[in-house]
Design a protein around this motif. Structure first.
Motif, short mmCIF file in Angstrom:
data_model
loop_
_atom_site.label_atom_id
_atom_site.label_comp_id
_atom_site.label_asym_id
_atom_site.label_seq_id
_atom_site.Cartn_x
_atom_site.Cartn_y
_atom_site.Cartn_z
N THR A 1 -2.23 4.21 -6.49
CA THR A 1 -1.22 4.38 -7.55
C THR A 1 -0.57 3.07 -8.01
O THR A 1 0.07 3.07 -9.07
N MET A 2 -0.71 2.00 -7.25
CA MET A 2 0.03 0.78 -7.56
C MET A 2 -0.79 -0.28 -8.27
O MET A 2 -0.42 -1.46 -8.27
N GLY A 3 -1.90 0.10 -8.85
CA GLY A 3 -2.67 -0.85 -9.64
C GLY A 3 -3.87 -1.42 -8.91
O GLY A 3 -4.08 -1.19 -7.71
N VAL B 1 4.42 10.81 -7.62
CA VAL B 1 3.91 10.92 -6.25
C VAL B 1 4.67 11.98 -5.47
O VAL B 1 4.08 12.86 -4.82
N MET B 2 6.00 11.92 -5.50
CA MET B 2 6.82 12.83 -4.71
C MET B 2 6.78 14.26 -5.24
O MET B 2 6.79 15.22 -4.47
N LEU C 1 -6.43 13.35 -8.14
CA LEU C 1 -5.22 13.94 -8.72
C LEU C 1 -4.78 13.20 -9.97
O LEU C 1 -4.24 13.81 -10.91
N LYS C 2 -5.00 11.90 -10.02
CA LYS C 2 -4.58 11.11 -11.19
C LYS C 2 -5.29 11.54 -12.47
O LYS C 2 -4.78 11.30 -13.57
N GLU C 3 -6.43 12.18 -12.31
CA GLU C 3 -7.19 12.62 -13.49
C GLU C 3 -6.79 14.02 -13.95
O GLU C 3 -7.30 14.50 -14.96
N TYR D 1 -1.85 17.64 -15.70
CA TYR D 1 -0.39 17.62 -15.52
C TYR D 1 0.10 16.26 -15.04
O TYR D 1 1.25 15.88 -15.31
N ILE D 2 -0.75 15.49 -14.35
CA ILE D 2 -0.36 14.14 -13.95
C ILE D 2 -0.32 13.22 -15.18
O ILE D 2 0.63 12.45 -15.37
N LYS D 3 -1.34 13.34 -16.02
CA LYS D 3 -1.36 12.52 -17.24
C LYS D 3 -0.22 12.89 -18.17
O LYS D 3 0.38 12.02 -18.82
N THR D 4 0.11 14.19 -18.22
CA THR D 4 1.23 14.63 -19.06
C THR D 4 2.55 14.05 -18.55
O THR D 4 3.40 13.60 -19.34
#
Length: 275
Positions: free
Chosen positions: A98-100, A180-181, A160-162, A165-168
């Protein structure tokens, strides 16, 4: 009448049995500390009998009390080391995904470095560098068992990043910490819990291994590794019980932890919900 005893209930039963056994060993070990150290030369080298189910050793110490005490020490070390290792794996896995790209490269490089060094060699080096003893064993086991779980967590986060709802959430301006939380941790908890439990048997076996080799706990503590190491000197004289029963109990403990982890994995798996 339809049989209502399905597979999930069987898994729960075995899970309860394993947990009860492990808790009983830990509690019993607290009350066996004095008995495990007590020497009595009038009863030395006794074979297994009703009074001494696991026999006695060359100093007249009760091997049953020593075995239970040793297992409780191993379980406590396993719990501490596995918990530290699993938390470390969870944090690094999430940070990596998540941090690049830079954070991902650094964490992946560390994982490859740790996994590229022979496991037992790295474990022994860390234990010796940390002063051996209880602290050295816990740190050694914890710092060498986190890589596989970290890779698993990283892979789950990348998937999960894909999700839509994460992209939204990102388009709505939510921070990485919030995503994340709020959205990732609930999905990662089952994998984390199962990974944590499955780390226990590895931690216990490696603690016993390095203690057996003389790089772990001190000889004053009746750990399973110490018991088995000392028993090797007396096997050729026919004192088979000194190693047999502690070894069997160690295997049973490891199998209980493994069974607990596997049953948890199956219970938390949505695909098994219809069974």
């Amino acid at each position: 009448m339809k049989n209502r005893w399905n597979r999930r209930k069987t898994l729960v039963l075995w899970l309860v049995i394993a947990v009860v056994f492990l808790i009983a060993v830990c509690i019993s070990g607290l009350f066996c500390e004095d008995a495990a150290r007590a020497t009595d030369f009038s009863r030395k080298n006794l074979a297994p009998c009703l009074k001494y189910p696991f026999g006695t050793d060359w100093l007249g110490r009760d091997m049953f009390a020593r075995t239970v005490r040793g297992l409780s020490i191993s379980i406590i070390i396993g719990v501490c080391a596995a918990t530290f290792s699993a938390v470390m794996a969870f944090i690094l896995g999430v940070v990596s995904a998540t941090m690049g790209k830079t954070a991902d490269t650094i964490v992946t490089w560390i994982i490859d470095l740790v996994m590229g060094i022979p496991h037992m060699l790295l474990l022994i080096l860390i234990c010796v560098a940390c002063g051996r003893g209880l602290k050295g064993v816990i740190l050694g086991v914890a710092l060498t068992h986190w890589t596989s779980l970290a890779r698993l967590i990283r892979g789950e986060v990348l998937q999960l990043k894909e999700q839509i709802y994460i992209k939204t959430a990102r388009k709505l301006g939510k921070s990485n910490l919030y995503i994340v939380m709020k959205h990732m941790v609930p999905h990662l908890l089952p994998q984390f819990i199962v990974g944590l439990v499955l780390l226990f048997p590895h931690a216990i076996l490696h603690e016993s291994s390095i203690t057996f080799l003389g790089f772990g706990l001190s000889n004053e503590q009746p750990a399973i590794g110490i018991i088995l190491s000392e028993a090797m000197k007396y096997l050729i004289t026919g004192k088979w019980w000194l190693a047999l029963f502690p070894g069997i109990m160690l295997v049973i403990t490891v199998v209980c932890f493994y069974t607990t982890g596997e049953n948890l994995r199956r219970l938390l798996d949505p695909a098994s919900a219809h069974e």
